[in-house]
Design a protein around this motif. Structure first.
Motif, PDB file in Angstrom:
ATOM      1  N   PRO A  79     -19.277   3.424  26.395  1.00  0.00           N
ATOM      2  CA  PRO A  79     -18.382   4.462  25.881  1.00  0.00           C
ATOM      3  C   PRO A  79     -16.937   3.963  25.851  1.00  0.00           C
ATOM      4  CG  PRO A  79     -18.943   4.929  28.154  1.00  0.00           C
ATOM      5  CD  PRO A  79     -19.727   3.696  27.768  1.00  0.00           C
ATOM      6  N   VAL A  80     -16.228   4.255  24.788  1.00  0.00           N
ATOM      7  CA  VAL A  80     -14.820   3.879  24.663  1.00  0.00           C
ATOM      8  C   VAL A  80     -14.024   5.166  24.435  1.00  0.00           C
ATOM      9  CG1 VAL A  80     -13.110   2.562  23.377  1.00  0.00           C
ATOM     10  CG2 VAL A  80     -15.423   1.630  23.695  1.00  0.00           C
ATOM     11  N   PHE A  81     -13.114   5.501  25.346  1.00  0.00           N
ATOM     12  CA  PHE A  81     -12.334   6.739  25.241  1.00  0.00           C
ATOM     13  C   PHE A  81     -11.029   6.445  24.495  1.00  0.00           C
ATOM     14  CE2 PHE A  81     -15.068   7.096  28.921  1.00  0.00           C
ATOM     15  CZ  PHE A  81     -15.625   8.369  28.778  1.00  0.00           C
ATOM     16  N   THR A  82     -11.145   6.430  23.212  1.00  0.00           N
ATOM     17  CA  THR A  82      -9.969   6.097  22.383  1.00  0.00           C
ATOM     18  C   THR A  82      -8.894   7.176  22.469  1.00  0.00           C
ATOM     19  OG1 THR A  82     -11.078   7.078  20.479  1.00  0.00           O
ATOM     20  CG2 THR A  82     -11.289   4.698  20.788  1.00  0.00           C
ATOM     21  N   ASN A  83      -9.285   8.418  22.704  1.00  0.00           N
ATOM     22  CA  ASN A  83      -8.324   9.529  22.799  1.00  0.00           C
ATOM     23  C   ASN A  83      -8.119  10.006  24.236  1.00  0.00           C
ATOM     24  OD1 ASN A  83      -7.975   9.668  19.956  1.00  0.00           O
ATOM     25  ND2 ASN A  83      -9.931  10.755  19.791  1.00  0.00           N
ATOM     26  N   GLY A  84      -8.511   9.203  25.211  1.00  0.00           N
ATOM     27  CA  GLY A  84      -8.371   9.590  26.626  1.00  0.00           C
ATOM     28  C   GLY A  84      -9.682  10.108  27.174  1.00  0.00           C
ATOM     29  N   ILE A  85      -9.739  10.164  28.484  1.00  0.00           N
ATOM     30  CA  ILE A  85     -11.015  10.546  29.126  1.00  0.00           C
ATOM     31  C   ILE A  85     -11.299  12.044  29.004  1.00  0.00           C
ATOM     32  CG2 ILE A  85     -10.888   8.636  30.790  1.00  0.00           C
ATOM     33  CD1 ILE A  85      -9.840  10.628  32.842  1.00  0.00           C
ATOM     34  N   LEU A  86     -10.317  12.848  28.547  1.00  0.00           N
ATOM     35  CA  LEU A  86     -10.561  14.282  28.384  1.00  0.00           C
ATOM     36  C   LEU A  86     -11.190  14.606  27.036  1.00  0.00           C
ATOM     37  CD1 LEU A  86      -7.267  15.710  29.962  1.00  0.00           C
ATOM     38  CD2 LEU A  86      -9.522  15.407  31.019  1.00  0.00           C
ATOM     39  N   HIS A  87     -11.324  13.601  26.188  1.00  0.00           N
ATOM     40  CA  HIS A  87     -11.928  13.795  24.872  1.00  0.00           C
ATOM     41  C   HIS A  87     -13.232  13.015  24.774  1.00  0.00           C
ATOM     42  CE1 HIS A  87      -7.629  14.719  24.392  1.00  0.00           C
ATOM     43  NE2 HIS A  87      -8.014  15.562  23.407  1.00  0.00           N
ATOM     44  N   ASP A  88     -13.971  13.345  23.791  1.00  0.00           N
ATOM     45  CA  ASP A  88     -15.250  12.669  23.605  1.00  0.00           C
ATOM     46  C   ASP A  88     -15.050  11.183  23.362  1.00  0.00           C
ATOM     47  OD1 ASP A  88     -16.518  15.061  23.919  1.00  0.00           O
ATOM     48  OD2 ASP A  88     -16.647  15.469  21.761  1.00  0.00           O
TER      49      ASP A  88
END
Length: 437
Positions: A79-88
């Motif tokens: 998983p890569v959290f491109t928009n931060g860990i609070l987003h999918d």
């Protein structure tokens, strides 16, 4: 010491033991059987064997260390959290989720502060310590066996003396009974004679029990049934071939040959090697190393690749534990204190050896002088008894004088037998203290 025991406690011998299927045996034979049977000696011998294996194990550490490991597993999508860990998260799909690898590595010490050499020396010292402990155990058991054997000899000798005295008392009592019936002696004379005979029979009963106990001790040493009846055949007179040494020579032998002294010497050596090992920990370690890896996928070098790869590395490696400089301060201090403690303990053992040798030497010389005096005492006591026995039955002395003379003669015989046994026992003490038993 033996004489004091003789006075306080009636000694014992088994009147039936020697006549019932007794086995003639020498002290040397008892020693041989005991050494073959002693469980403590076997335990100490196995400890020596363990020490020999420990030396081989320490030497094997000089060989290169070679290791192999392998792994296999499955990877999850990443998983890569491109928009931060609070987003999918967006997942990176993997074509192959497998991961596996195998590694062969080796290391060879070139220099490690001589720590391996020190460890080998420590194991050698431990093995020598076990060997000297085995020697001390053997010496101690030798002495214990000798003490039991001599004790049995003494009881048997005392049995003969008491039985002989009982026969004399019975004959004397018959004569007194005749004189009493004829009105020649008083009733009190008869009662005193009967009481004397009763005491000797009671002493003989005690002798029977004590002799059985002494035999049981020896049988247990030899590993034979407790009921086995033994007949010591060594002469009670001390006829061993022995070299008369001076006190200083005995002390010198004790300091140089005694297992107790050697044990303390090895403990000092071990303490010194322990300090040497701690010093080695503060030195750098240099060695050759090599790694050979087979892995999948190739993610160690860029660009990555979904393919297996091989990678080999060889070189020289140096390491140094800086924290050992301050971490081991108290450990070093404790090791130095322990070394000083062992040196003092070694001196204490030397002091004790000198005391033990001096005590045994003086008692041995004392016993040798006593024997000549006691042989003369027996002649005098026997003559005194003969005179009083004659004068009593001629109505010229009292029954108390006769019974006292009888007791004095028996005591003189007791003392002579005790001195002969004591002479041997103290000689064996000298041999034990000087590591020659």
């Amino acid at each position: 010491m033996l004489q004091l025991i003789l006075i306080v406690f009636p000694f014992i011998a088994h009147s039936q033991v020697i006549t019932r299927d007794s086995i003639p045996i020498t002290l040397q034979q008892v020693w041989e059987k005991t050494l073959n049977n002693s469980k403590q000696i076997k335990v100490d011998h196995l400890k020596v064997a363990v020490g020999e294996e420990a030396i081989k194990d320490a030497k094997s550490k000089q060989l290169p260390a070679i290791g192999f490991n392998a792994n296999y597993g499955k990877l999850a999508n990443i998983p890569v959290f491109t928009n931060g860990i609070l987003h999918d998260a967006n997942f990176i799909p993997l074509e192959d989720h497998s991961i596996y690898g195998a590694t062969l590595d080796a290391y060879f010490d070139i220099y490690n502060g001589h720590k391996l050499k020190t460890n080998i020396q420590k194991e050698v010292a431990k093995k020598e310590l076990s060997h000297y402990i085995e020697e001390e155990t053997t010496e101690a058991i030798h002495y214990q066996v000798a003490a039991s054997y001599l004790k049995l000899q003494l009881y048997i000798e005392l049995e003969k003396l008491v039985k002989q005295n009982i026969r004399q008392n019975e004959e004397r009592l018959k004569q007194i009974e005749k004189l009493h019936k004829a009105g020649v002696v008083l009733k009190s004379d008869l009662l005193r004679a009967q009481l004397q005979l009763s005491k000797q029979k009671t002493a003989l009963t005690t002798i029977v029990n004590d002799e059985q106990l002494a035999m049981q001790e020896i049988n247990i040493f030899m590993g034979v049934p407790d009921e086995q009846v033994l007949k010591p055949i060594d002469p009670i007179d001390f006829k061993l071939d022995r070299v008369a040494l001076s006190y200083d020579q005995y002390v010198e032998n004790a300091i140089s040959k005694s297992p107790l002294q050697k044990i303390e010497e090895q403990k000092v050596i071990l303490s010194e090697l322990n300090i040497k090992g701690l010093e080695a920990d503060k030195l750098p370690r240099v060695g050759l190393f090599g790694d050979y890896n087979y892995s999948y996928p190739q993610i160690k070098l860029y660009p990555y690749s979904n393919a297996p790869y091989l990678l080999g590395v060889v070189g020289i490696k140096m390491s140094y534990d800086i924290s050992s400089i301050y971490h081991d301060i108290h450990k070093d201090a404790a090791a130095k204190i322990q070394l000083e403690q062992q040196k003092i303990a070694q001196e204490n053992v030397q002091d004790q050896l000198r005391k033990d040798v001096n005590r045994a030497y003086k008692r041995y010389q004392e016993d040798r002088e006593k024997i000549e005096e006691l042989e003369l005492n027996i002649k005098q006591a026997a003559e005194n008894y003969r005179i009083l026995n004659q004068t009593y039955f001629n109505q010229l002395s009292l029954i108390t004088d006769l019974l006292d003379a009888d007791t004095q003669l028996l005591q003189a015989q007791y003392d002579l037998a005790s001195a002969k046994i004591s002479e041997q026992l103290h000689y064996y003490q000298l041999l034990k203290n000087t590591g020659n038993l």
